[in-house]
Design a protein around this motif. Sequence first.
Motif, PDB file in Angstrom:
ATOM      1  N   UNK A   1       0.836  -1.193   0.000  1.00  0.00           N
ATOM      2  CA  UNK A   1       0.000   0.000   0.000  1.00  0.00           C
ATOM      3  C   UNK A   1       0.873   1.245   0.000  1.00  0.00           C
ATOM      4  N   UNK A   2       0.354   2.317  -0.582  1.00  0.00           N
ATOM      5  CA  UNK A   2       1.147   3.546  -0.653  1.00  0.00           C
ATOM      6  C   UNK A   2       1.297   4.197   0.719  1.00  0.00           C
ATOM      7  N   UNK A   3       0.261   4.110   1.546  1.00  0.00           N
ATOM      8  CA  UNK A   3       0.276   4.792   2.839  1.00  0.00           C
ATOM      9  C   UNK A   3       0.203   3.774   3.978  1.00  0.00           C
ATOM     10  N   UNK A   4       0.789   4.071   5.127  1.00  0.00           N
ATOM     11  CA  UNK A   4       0.770   3.130   6.256  1.00  0.00           C
ATOM     12  C   UNK A   4      -0.649   2.835   6.712  1.00  0.00           C
ATOM     13  N   UNK A   5      -0.813   1.674   7.344  1.00  0.00           N
ATOM     14  CA  UNK A   5      -2.150   1.247   7.756  1.00  0.00           C
ATOM     15  C   UNK A   5      -2.784   2.218   8.742  1.00  0.00           C
ATOM     16  N   UNK A   6      -1.995   2.808   9.641  1.00  0.00           N
ATOM     17  CA  UNK A   6      -2.582   3.713  10.625  1.00  0.00           C
ATOM     18  C   UNK A   6      -3.194   4.935   9.934  1.00  0.00           C
ATOM     19  N   UNK A   7      -2.574   5.397   8.835  1.00  0.00           N
ATOM     20  CA  UNK A   7      -3.139   6.525   8.092  1.00  0.00           C
ATOM     21  C   UNK A   7      -4.341   6.087   7.270  1.00  0.00           C
ATOM     22  N   UNK A   8      -4.309   4.874   6.736  1.00  0.00           N
ATOM     23  CA  UNK A   8      -5.458   4.381   5.969  1.00  0.00           C
ATOM     24  C   UNK A   8      -6.676   4.229   6.875  1.00  0.00           C
ATOM     25  N   UNK A   9      -6.462   3.687   8.066  1.00  0.00           N
ATOM     26  CA  UNK A   9      -7.579   3.495   8.990  1.00  0.00           C
ATOM     27  C   UNK A   9      -8.132   4.842   9.443  1.00  0.00           C
ATOM     28  N   UNK A  10      -7.242   5.766   9.744  1.00  0.00           N
ATOM     29  CA  UNK A  10      -7.703   7.094  10.164  1.00  0.00           C
ATOM     30  C   UNK A  10      -8.476   7.773   9.041  1.00  0.00           C
ATOM     31  N   UNK A  11      -7.969   7.645   7.813  1.00  0.00           N
ATOM     32  CA  UNK A  11      -8.690   8.191   6.661  1.00  0.00           C
ATOM     33  C   UNK A  11     -10.034   7.502   6.491  1.00  0.00           C
ATOM     34  N   UNK A  12     -10.080   6.195   6.774  1.00  0.00           N
ATOM     35  CA  UNK A  12     -11.329   5.455   6.651  1.00  0.00           C
ATOM     36  C   UNK A  12     -12.389   5.964   7.616  1.00  0.00           C
ATOM     37  N   UNK A  13     -12.025   6.178   8.851  1.00  0.00           N
ATOM     38  CA  UNK A  13     -12.992   6.697   9.827  1.00  0.00           C
ATOM     39  C   UNK A  13     -13.479   8.084   9.409  1.00  0.00           C
ATOM     40  N   UNK A  14     -12.571   8.928   8.932  1.00  0.00           N
ATOM     41  CA  UNK A  14     -12.972  10.259   8.481  1.00  0.00           C
ATOM     42  C   UNK A  14     -13.889  10.181   7.269  1.00  0.00           C
ATOM     43  N   UNK A  15     -13.587   9.266   6.358  1.00  0.00           N
ATOM     44  CA  UNK A  15     -14.428   9.108   5.172  1.00  0.00           C
ATOM     45  C   UNK A  15     -15.849   8.713   5.580  1.00  0.00           C
ATOM     46  N   UNK A  16     -15.965   7.902   6.618  1.00  0.00           N
ATOM     47  CA  UNK A  16     -17.294   7.571   7.115  1.00  0.00           C
ATOM     48  C   UNK A  16     -18.041   8.801   7.593  1.00  0.00           C
ATOM     49  N   UNK A  17     -17.306   9.751   8.196  1.00  0.00           N
ATOM     50  CA  UNK A  17     -17.926  10.986   8.668  1.00  0.00           C
ATOM     51  C   UNK A  17     -18.345  11.871   7.501  1.00  0.00           C
ATOM     52  N   UNK A  18     -17.505  11.943   6.454  1.00  0.00           N
ATOM     53  CA  UNK A  18     -17.793  12.793   5.312  1.00  0.00           C
ATOM     54  C   UNK A  18     -18.797  12.167   4.346  1.00  0.00           C
ATOM     55  N   UNK A  19     -18.977  10.850   4.441  1.00  0.00           N
ATOM     56  CA  UNK A  19     -19.878  10.154   3.525  1.00  0.00           C
ATOM     57  C   UNK A  19     -19.081   9.263   2.585  1.00  0.00           C
ATOM     58  N   UNK A  20     -19.060   7.981   2.864  1.00  0.00           N
ATOM     59  CA  UNK A  20     -18.264   7.026   2.100  1.00  0.00           C
ATOM     60  C   UNK A  20     -19.043   6.611   0.848  1.00  0.00           C
ATOM     61  N   UNK A  21     -18.492   6.932  -0.305  1.00  0.00           N
ATOM     62  CA  UNK A  21     -19.172   6.647  -1.570  1.00  0.00           C
ATOM     63  C   UNK A  21     -18.804   5.292  -2.156  1.00  0.00           C
ATOM     64  N   UNK A  22     -18.012   4.495  -1.437  1.00  0.00           N
ATOM     65  CA  UNK A  22     -17.557   3.213  -2.002  1.00  0.00           C
ATOM     66  C   UNK A  22     -18.642   2.150  -1.956  1.00  0.00           C
ATOM     67  N   UNK A  23     -19.664   2.358  -1.195  1.00  0.00           N
ATOM     68  CA  UNK A  23     -20.743   1.372  -1.107  1.00  0.00           C
ATOM     69  C   UNK A  23     -22.087   2.088  -1.196  1.00  0.00           C
ATOM     70  N   UNK A  24     -23.121   1.422  -1.708  1.00  0.00           N
ATOM     71  CA  UNK A  24     -24.444   2.048  -1.765  1.00  0.00           C
ATOM     72  C   UNK A  24     -25.075   2.091  -0.375  1.00  0.00           C
ATOM     73  N   UNK A  25     -25.638   3.229  -0.026  1.00  0.00           N
ATOM     74  CA  UNK A  25     -26.305   3.365   1.260  1.00  0.00           C
ATOM     75  C   UNK A  25     -27.812   3.556   1.051  1.00  0.00           C
TER      76      UNK A  25
END
Length: 1000
Positions: A712-736
Amino acid sequence: MTQRRDELSAELAALEEELAATTHPRTRARLEADRAAVLEALAALAGEPPPAPASPPAPVDQSGQAGGLSLGAGNTIQGGVTTGDVIARDKYAQQIGTVHAGRDAFVAQQQTFNYYGASVEDVAPLLHTYLVELVGSCARLSLAEVAATDPKQTPLHLEAVYVGLEVQRQVEVPPPEPAAVRERAIRVIQGWGFAGVEAYAETYEVTVERALQFVTEQLGPAATHRRVRALETLAAQRCLVLTGAPGSGKSSFLNYLSICLAEAHGGASEALARLEPDWPHGPLLPVRALLRAFGAWVDAQPTHHRAASELFWEWLEHGARLSARLVGHLRQAFAHGQAMLLLDGLDEVPRGVEGATVRRVRAALDELGRGAGRVLVTCRVLDYQQPERQLATWPVEELAPLSSALREALIDRWLQSLEALQRLERGSAAVLATRLHQALHRRPELRRLAGNPLLLTMMIRLQAYDGNLPEEQVTLYRRSVELLLLQWRQDAAGRVALGEVLELPGWSESALNRLLDHLAYGAHARSVAGDGEQGADLPCEIVLQTAAAFFALFDPDRRYERAEKFLTYLNAHSNGILQRHDQQIYRFPHRTFQEYLAGRRLLSDEGWPDEQPEFVDRALACSARGPQWREAVLLAVSQHALEGRLRPVFSLATELVQRARANQTAADRILAAEVLAEVGHVRVAQQRPELWAMLQAELTHVIEACATADQARFPVVERVRAGFLLGTLGDQRMPVSLAAWQQRLTEREVPGAQAYFRLIPAGAYRIGSDADDPDAYDDERPQHLVPIPDAFWIARLPITNAQWQVWVAQGGEAAPFADDDDLNHPNQPVVGVTWEEAKAYCAWLTRELAAALPVGWVIRLPTEVEWEAAARGQAARRYPWGDTWREDSAAMADDRATRGASWTVPVGCYPTGATPEGLLDMAGNVWQWTLDRYHSYPGSEKPFTRETLVVVRGGGYNTDRTLVRCGARGWNHPYYTLHDQGFRVVVSPLVRTDVLNAGF
């Protein structure tokens, strides 16, 4: 007696000579006190009443106590954590009665404890008064009062809320007896609605012992260690140094022990009961003292060749102004092991010239420690790391942050006590306590603070008088700082206000806040990312320079004079915001306040260099220095957002993204997203929707970008942190929404990296594990081919909380962990849903999306064969990505400590763990329900059928690598709700739901 009279006469003559030769006020006052004491002693030898004192003894000013509880002038507690039933002074005075009444044996023993010829009966009234005043000085908590300036309020006492403390040291816990484990398992089974373990075993077609084994495993391992209680370790040591951070409860612990021992010494047996089971030493006579006051007195004494410990007893008489008879009694009790010295604040002893004062105090403590009595000394933990303050042979224990159980108990007792005093106007104690417990669970920044008793007390006070904690972190910190700064105002306790000391009539709270902001910014500029909970070192000269520059705005000619006065005031009146660490270093003891005040400084436009004229320039410069500036910048952004100043916030987010793209970093993308999250989706969507969409794309890039096929390009701790933030902003990777589901179904045959459904072609797939696989279990064998006659589409990701919530809004079952902040983020996999609930969700989706589905097709759980075929592919991979293990490809036990989340992570955070078909999280994160009951494979050497169990696949966030193999099988009862179990869906012909285990 004649020899003693001659010694006293000679001492009196020497004192008279010294008095005639000196005019220094402080020296004369000391000599006058010594002279009065000698005259009193001579009168006692002659059997005459002592001469009347020239003036009544002055109360000991205890206003400068730092950390935990602080005793103000007039012996009023000014802050910290406290304890027990509300005990009024009159009640205690009545309760204690005659000090030794009913204790003839003890009185007889103390007949030897006379001083200057005084009997126990002569000392009793003095001791009575001393104990009453000791309880009064240790008991009151003015921080609990609505208005510190209202002396008429009924006081809340320490005993009302005390919950005990623990130290960092842990001890082993004996393993539970097998019978106790069995009984606990049976109680759990009965709690599930079964009559007993036999009924449970019969329901699930297993033996009783297997049923008990399964339930015991669900309970988790028993604790192997526990923290030692502070009183427990004190009781085990005759002498002890108790260290702790500011506000950790050192003074509270010492005060509570003083109260209990004082009451017990007066005959109140229930006082000792409050110390059980940890205190076996009976009603020792407590001698409570502030080492700061003792050190200041020692500093004024000439060096003599007498024993160092003599200084302590002389100070009690001449410095603390206790009666000579009483001091003699205390000293004799200590010499006979009947008294305990409770000495608070070794860190506050002035260093003196070349460390002379600290050395003399330490020598006195060392000698006292060799006596027969017990001694407790408290000190801040960092101060005690300095060799000059260490008591070399004494054991040392450090106070631990409050455990969750102690936090909850402290909250409950505070609010219940305030309710009993009719101080709650915003709800009942039970309601307010529940809200505060929920806030601590929901908000990590509060949990970080709540381990400190002083700061938790702040939260309780805000909750008690406002009904709720502020939702905005920045507001909570502002209110807490305001509360702590109350101690720098003049009030009923007799403190002198800082503005009065500075001789600035125009001094205001605004000026004080600006000064603190400058100091905090200077401290934070010296910090590094790993500073931890303590603020950075702030050398004395920087404090002086910063304060002098600030006071020059009022009067340049007196700037240094006022800076030194400020420093002196700060040393004497610590308040939990800024405190002296040693003679040369100051600190913000709680990094949180340093960050808040530094962020507040970023908002001010005064005094910045020309290259940083605007907030955006300053924030960009600070964030470039390192991650330690993240919190300060976000707190400043939050204040901007609260006040409606959004233009600089949007500009900062845009600049951070541009810098991230130029530098190819994740940190600036994450910070930009956090900046927008402080503003909130609604306001950003209204004013800058393109900025919101840009950050969604940038965070998705952080999660999914790969440098190579297996890295992966970025470390897992940054990916996970980005993932939680993406959930707050609205994750477009899955249909809701249902509309999004319809669109993804329509697009399922369109190739593309972001397609939500992935095609698994029809064909024969190898299922199970090879006979020579060393990691395989019996239920995975034999490996065999299974035909899948129809192609199907499987979801790229497990179902998330956000997707599940749409069903809940239409009448579906709420997930059991919906209130658990560790598991309920929008794009974390939904967990804890039963097999039946997962199937019901699929049936609901099928009904709602019927128009977008081919005729005869449904949305459902995958069969076990379909799940393994999707994970293995036709190449029969050992792991979803290939045949060899690949690091950083699954959320499981290997990286739990380093990935930035101890539980599940947002779906899809391990891009190198994807299958060639693009499926993510087929290994780790959550076990996933299938449609199949748990049976052995055809041709198994040990065939079995478990119709009451359902197969789960994939492994969870805490399983080892053997269980994330494609062939690994798990099972669960269909009605169990576990925090590591979720599901994903497939789209396929209806017939597949009726033909399970085809080809077996």
